[in-house]
Each structure stands twice: as structure tokens, then as C-alpha cells.
Design a protein around this motif. Structure first.
Motif, PDB file in Angstrom:
ATOM      1  N   PHE A 402     -29.655   7.596  16.959  1.00  9.24           N
ATOM      2  CA  PHE A 402     -29.402   7.641  18.444  1.00  9.24           C
ATOM      3  C   PHE A 402     -29.052   9.052  18.941  1.00  9.24           C
ATOM      4  N   VAL A 403     -27.907   9.497  18.157  1.00  7.20           N
ATOM      5  CA  VAL A 403     -27.226  10.839  18.447  1.00  7.20           C
ATOM      6  C   VAL A 403     -28.705  11.846  18.685  1.00  7.20           C
ATOM      7  N   LEU A 404     -29.367  12.146  17.541  1.00  9.44           N
ATOM      8  CA  LEU A 404     -30.394  13.027  17.514  1.00  9.44           C
ATOM      9  C   LEU A 404     -31.469  12.861  18.266  1.00  9.44           C
ATOM     10  N   VAL A 423     -32.736   6.512  25.705  1.00  6.44           N
ATOM     11  CA  VAL A 423     -32.680   6.405  24.204  1.00  6.44           C
ATOM     12  C   VAL A 423     -32.106   4.943  24.160  1.00  6.44           C
ATOM     13  N   ALA A 424     -31.027   4.569  24.562  1.00  3.30           N
ATOM     14  CA  ALA A 424     -30.490   3.154  24.378  1.00  3.30           C
ATOM     15  C   ALA A 424     -31.551   2.189  24.994  1.00  3.30           C
ATOM     16  N   ALA A 425     -32.229   2.362  26.115  1.00  4.22           N
ATOM     17  CA  ALA A 425     -33.493   1.289  26.501  1.00  4.22           C
ATOM     18  C   ALA A 425     -34.822   1.411  25.645  1.00  4.22           C
ATOM     19  N   PHE A 456     -40.860   6.640  18.405  1.00  4.59           N
ATOM     20  CA  PHE A 456     -40.320   6.402  17.067  1.00  4.59           C
ATOM     21  C   PHE A 456     -39.145   5.450  17.124  1.00  4.59           C
ATOM     22  N   ASP A 457     -38.338   5.749  18.320  1.00  3.99           N
ATOM     23  CA  ASP A 457     -36.963   4.865  18.528  1.00  3.99           C
ATOM     24  C   ASP A 457     -37.539   3.384  18.710  1.00  3.99           C
ATOM     25  N   PRO A 467     -37.672   0.394   7.706  1.00  6.35           N
ATOM     26  CA  PRO A 467     -39.198   0.503   7.409  1.00  6.35           C
ATOM     27  C   PRO A 467     -39.717   1.973   7.678  1.00  6.35           C
ATOM     28  N   MET A 468     -39.198   2.222   8.681  1.00  8.39           N
ATOM     29  CA  MET A 468     -39.853   3.507   9.436  1.00  8.39           C
ATOM     30  C   MET A 468     -39.199   4.934   8.787  1.00  8.39           C
TER      31      MET A 468
END
Length: 479
Positions: A402-404, A423-425, A456-457, A467-468
Motif C-alpha cells: 500500500f505504501v509503495l 490506491v485504497a480503492a 497489480f494492486d 499468490p501475486m
């Protein structure tokens, strides 16, 4: 590593995607849309390749955790790549990264969109866009488990990797039977919602697309103003109820199905989930009361948005970005909590939050009573140390990613609210955020690099991170 079984499973994924694309082909015929030809082309490629990869079973059908997690991660990437091609080849979404973003958002049931004019898409593209939510909601590999006989209990690794939540259990002794039960419940609830929306006067096409989005808790709307287009308390109320229902652990429905209502009602996670919804709706209703003509209207829209955010569906009936800061703050908190484990919702999951809070309580108690032994329990059953360790590890990995991601996305120079909630969404598979990515905005303004990060997120969030991450671990590919 048993690479042959991975290739075999990828072949079945391509076969399934070819079959799934029959729906937009039928819609293209009904509405006489030439863009449906691209679905036929991609179907031919997927079907031919899939048949070649599955024409012969591997001699060794046994696989373990490593093969299971890698198969799931690669399956979702392959699914997304081929699923994006009709959008890109038809030029209805002319940039490849945008087509990939839209389809990954669909399959991961995120609902974040780069489209500025949703209604500009053809009907076949719209139905495919919404149908990806339904496919991804329960999981395509869970569907394959329901029809494909695999080796003994090893296929449980596939279900663990694809099903959301800190732990996955079998409803019945056989995983294949479990997968059939899950999809049976999923299909039945979807059909019921379609019927109820039709009763309320919603057209059949709209009812199907909306139900696909609700069932998968995805949130792709087929109108530019989402569910606000349907100015009906009944229709919006039906969607609200089903968003909440699809956010409940499907094990609860199974217990009702086998006539064990007392066990179903004792589900601690479901009670906490419904309690969070009730309390948040009350607080937001009181906070936004002055923005609506009546207390009922405030309650209605508060309930809809709370259900939409906590289940990570992402539908909207109003622009909640204009609500008071207190209400927006509560919605952001719900973005992280998410729905129940074993549901189609995203987020951290209520069960994880419960266990984390109980862990904090246990540590505080241990500080006061060092010699005491306190066991964390859920529904009067002790939580295994392995589950607690997995949750703690998940939380660390979650925070690092999340931070990156937030730092990288910040290079586009949007305001902090936009970057953080974008990012949160995407990471929590919600859809809309606040600021430029609010319910009336979209993700088109971000750079290609930021979009790939958020893709990716979305995949990491839907597949519970590990898994990712395993795809990038060198030890994964060693013999």
C-alpha cells in the motif's frame, strides 16, 4: 514444480473464457453490433489454444501449495489479457493499458474505471464488462473445480488461493461438491435479484448488468451516473439489500440450506459485519440529514453507500465526495474493513479485523498478567496459531504494498486524497475513491505507470496478496 499441471489448468481457463464470451456474442447479435466480431475472434484463439493445452492430461495430476498459488495468479493474468482484447481490438478502448485496467478491474470486482463516457460503449462491450464481475466474484477456478475432477484433496490449494479470507474450509468432504454448492447459491441469488429488478421496471439488459455487478460486488454501472440513473427507492433498495447479502460469508447460507439456522445465526463475523453496517448507517444518516429533504432520504442514501463501500461494490446513488468530512472518513474506514471472508467482497475482511483486535486485547491482558494463558477464539473455537501468523504476515505485506503504491502513484502529482484513496480503492477492490477518483470521476488521468501499479494492486487485493508475490519469488521456480 509440476509445470505440466499449471499449463493444463491455464488451458482450462482459456476454454472457460471462450465459453463465457458467448454472452456478449449473443448480445451483439440481438443489438446488431459489428463489434461482436472481436469476441468471436478472441473466442477462436482462446478455444483453440485451450483445447491444445488440455487435449491430454498430465501423467502426474498431483500438485501442492506452490503449484496452486502460481496457477491461480497466472490464471487471472491470462484471463485478464484475453478479456481485454475485444475492448482494444474494437478500439472502443483504444489504449492497451486502459483496456487491461478496465478488464482487471472487472475480473477482480473492483469497479474502478478509466471510461469518461460509459454509455458510449456498445451493448456487447457493456455486458462483457459487467459479466467479468460475476465471473470474478466467486472465482473462475472455483467454477472449474465444480466441473473438473482433479487429484484428491490437492485441489483445495486452488480454492485457498482464490477464495477471499484468512482461511478456507470445505462445506462438505469433497472440494468439488463444495464448489458446486457455492456456485449454486451464487447463481440462485443472482437470478432472484434479476427478477426483483424486473418487477421494479428495470429493463432486462440493465437488470442483468446490474445484478452481475452486485453479485460480484464489482460496481461497474452501465450509466454515467451509476445507480442514480434509476430514480427509484425500490430499485436502489433491492440493490442495497443484495450488496449486503453478497458480502456475507456463503457458509452462512449453506447452514441455512441444510436447516442449521442456529449455527448460521451464531456466526460471529456475520454479526459483526451487520453491526458495523447498522452503526455506520446511523451515524452517517444523522450527519448528512441536512443535505436531504427528509430523514428517510438521508437514511436511504446512507444505507446504499455504506453497503456499497463495505462490500467493495462501488455503486453510487449520490456524489458522496460532497458529504461532510465525518461521513467521508467513515466510508474510508469501511474501505479497509471490507466484507466477510468467503463472500464476493474485498477489503481486509471482517474476520481479520476481529482476530487482530482480539490479538491486541490478548497482548494487553498478557502485559497485566504475564503468567496467564489466553487463547483467541472465534465462535467459541480456538484460532490456530498458523492462522494468526498468516494474518500478521498478510497485514505487513499489505501495508508495504500500500505504501509503495501510494508513493509511486504520487509521481502523477495529484492531491494526497486522490492518491491515497485511488490506491485504497484499487487494492481493496472497491472502485471509487475520493477527490479526482470520486463517484463522479474516474482513473483516466493517471499515467500508464500508475495504472500498471494499480492493476497489480487490484490483482493482489483480489487474490489476498500472496499468490501475486510468489510469482516474483525466485524460490517459487526452483525444482
Amino acid at each position: 514444480m509440476n509445470k505440466k499441471i499449471i499449463v493444463y489448468l491455464l488451458g482450462w481457463i482459456m476454454n472457460m473464457e471462450a465459453i463465457f464470451m458467448l454472452l456478449p456474442c449473443v448480445v451483439a447479435v440481438i443489438y446488431r453490433e459489428s463489434s461482436g466480431i472481436w469476441f468471436l475472434a478472441v473466442m477462436a484463439v482462446c478455444g483453440t489454444t485451450g483445447l491444445l493445452l488440455t487435449r491430454r492430461k498430465p501423467d502426474n495430476m498431483v500438485f501442492f501449495a506452490k503449484e496452486g498459488f502460481v496457477s491461480v495468479a497466472l490464471s487471472w493474468i491470462v484471463l485478464s489479457f484475453f478479456g481485454s482484447l475485444p475492448f482494444y481490438l474494437s478500439r472502443e478502448i483504444p489504449r492497451f493499458e486502459d483496456a487491461m485496467f478496465e478488464v482487471i478491474s472487472g475480473f477482480t470486482t473492483t469497479g474502478a474505471s478509466i471510461l469518461t463516457d460509459v454509455e458510449g460503449l456498445s451493448h456487447c462491450m457493456l455486458i462483457w464488462r459487467s459479466f467479468t464481475h460475476w465471473i470474478g466474484g466467486m472465482g473462475v477456478l472455483v467454477f472449474i473445480l465444480a466441473i473438473l475432477p482433479l487429484a484428491g484433496g490437492y485441489n483445495m490449494y486452488l480454492m485457498k488461493a482464490e477464495s477471499p479470507g484468512p482461511s478456507v474450509g470445505k462445506l462438505v468432504p469433497k472440494v468439488k461438491s463444495t464448489a458446486k454448492i457455492l456456485y449454486g447459491i451464487y447463481f440462485f441469488m443472482t437470478v432472484v435479484e434479476v427478477i426483483l429488478l424486473l418487477v421494479g421496471g428495470m429493463p432486462l439488459f440493465d437488470s442483468l448488468a446490474t445484478s452481475f455487478g452486485t453479485a460480484g460486488t464489482g460496481g461497474f454501472g452501465i450509466k454515467n451516473n451509476s445507480i442514480a440513473f434509476y430514480d427509484s427507492y425500490y430499485l436502489q433498495g433491492v440493490i442495497t439489500v443484495f450488496m449486503i447479502l453478497f458480502g456475507i460469508n456463503f457458509n452462512v447460507y449453506y447452514l441455512f440450506l441444510i436447516h442449521h439456522p442456529k449455527d448460521a445465526l451464531r456466526c460471529e463475523e456475520a454479526r459483526a459485519y451487520l453491526g458495523i453496517i447498522g452503526v455506520t448507517v446511523l451515524f452517517i444518516t444523522l450527519n448528512i440529514r441536512g443535505s436531504f429533504t427528509s430523514i428517510f432520504a438521508a437514511f436511504h442514501h446512507a444505507a446504499f453507500q455504506v453497503a456499497s463501500i463495505i462490500t467493495t461494490t462501488g455503486f453510487s446513488t449520490v456524489d458522496f465526495d460532497k458529504w461532510p468530512e465525518f461521513s467521508k472518513g467513515l466510508l474510508v474506514v469501511l474501505m479497509f474493513i471490507g466484507a466477510c471472508a468467503g463472500s464476493t467482497g474485498g477489503g481486509l475482511k471482517v474476520s481479520r479485523v476481529i482476530i487482530l483486535l482480539k490479538s491486541v486485547k490478548k497482548e494487553l491482558f498478557s502485559l497485566l498478567h504475564p503468567r496467564s494463558v489466553k487463547i483467541i477464539k472465534i465462535e467459541s473455537k480456538p484460532v490456530e496459531h498458523q492462522v494468526i501468523r498468516s494474518i500478521n504476515t498478510f497485514l505487513v505485506a499489505y501495508l508495504v504494498i500500500f505504501v509503495l503504491s501510494t508513493v509511486i502513484v504520487s509521481l502523477d502529482n495529484f492531491d494526497f486524497t486522490t492518491n491515497f484513496t485511488a490506491v485504497a480503492a484499487t487494492f481493496n477492490n472497491i472502485g471509487p475513491g475520493l477527490g479526482a477518483v470520486g463517484p463522479t470521476g474516474n482513473f483516466s488521468g493517471f499515467s500508464a505507470m500508475s495504472k500498471w501499479v494499480m492493476m497489480f494492486d487490484m490483482l493482489a487485493g483480489r487474490l489476498e496478496v500472496f499468490p501475486m508475490l510468489l510469482l516474483f519469488a525466485p524460490s517459487t521456480w526452483k525444482k
